[in-house]
Design an enzyme around this catalytic site. Sequence first.
Site, short mmCIF file in Angstrom:
data_model
loop_
_atom_site.label_atom_id
_atom_site.label_comp_id
_atom_site.label_asym_id
_atom_site.label_seq_id
_atom_site.Cartn_x
_atom_site.Cartn_y
_atom_site.Cartn_z
CB ILE A 117 9.60 -7.96 2.12
CG1 ILE A 117 8.14 -7.69 2.53
CG2 ILE A 117 10.09 -6.93 1.14
CD1 ILE A 117 7.93 -6.33 3.21
CB SER A 118 6.04 -12.07 -0.05
OG SER A 118 6.69 -13.26 0.32
CB SER A 119 4.73 -9.24 -4.40
OG SER A 119 3.69 -10.19 -4.50
#
Length: 213
Positions: free
Chosen positions: A62-64
């Site tokens: 999950i991207s920042s």
Amino acid sequence: MLDHAKRIKLENFADEIASEVPLTPAIYRAFAEIDREIFVPQGFRHWAYRLDALPIKADQWISSPLTVAKMTVYLEPEGADNVLEIGCGSGYQAAILSRLFRRVFTIERIDTLLKEAKARFKALDIHNIHTRLDDGQRGWRQYAPFDRILFSASTPAVPDTLFEQLADGGILVAPIEQGREQVITRFVKEGESVTSEPLESCLFVPVKDGIEQ
């Protein structure tokens, strides 16, 4: 419904993002309304409101929040009706987009990830996200043209079929692989012409071919 404590926590989270990335009021509200904790694996939920990427299933991430914010800002959602996302993953980016577009179309190639994302959308009572299990590089011609297209995985080049599915005047944002680097790049389609603008370095998982059941 968010309780008062969670609402304050999410507003502080949105404030922290906004201190790093200039957000429009609508994008700020999206981050203050969508609870990132729901999209993070159980063992990492105490880190849900940190500005870090976190691992999820199937060797994905999950991207920042900062990356999600930047990609959303670069899409310029104001005035656009629909958006196609390539790479649903946890579903967090699509959930943010659901607060900014009337219709969100998101494609994921890994069945287990898509099923979990759909369950999260249902739990959050989000009804304007349409999901599909497929190789996202093919797009979703049935609902084209799209005002916006977002790649949530890096690619050496955007397939022509996706530019064909982008509306005239539409914007496509993708992390483009350039040697060992990745660069967030914004493409704008005007008639038969597509112009590109490199924006900043980034780090995404690479796009892959086919479907994983």
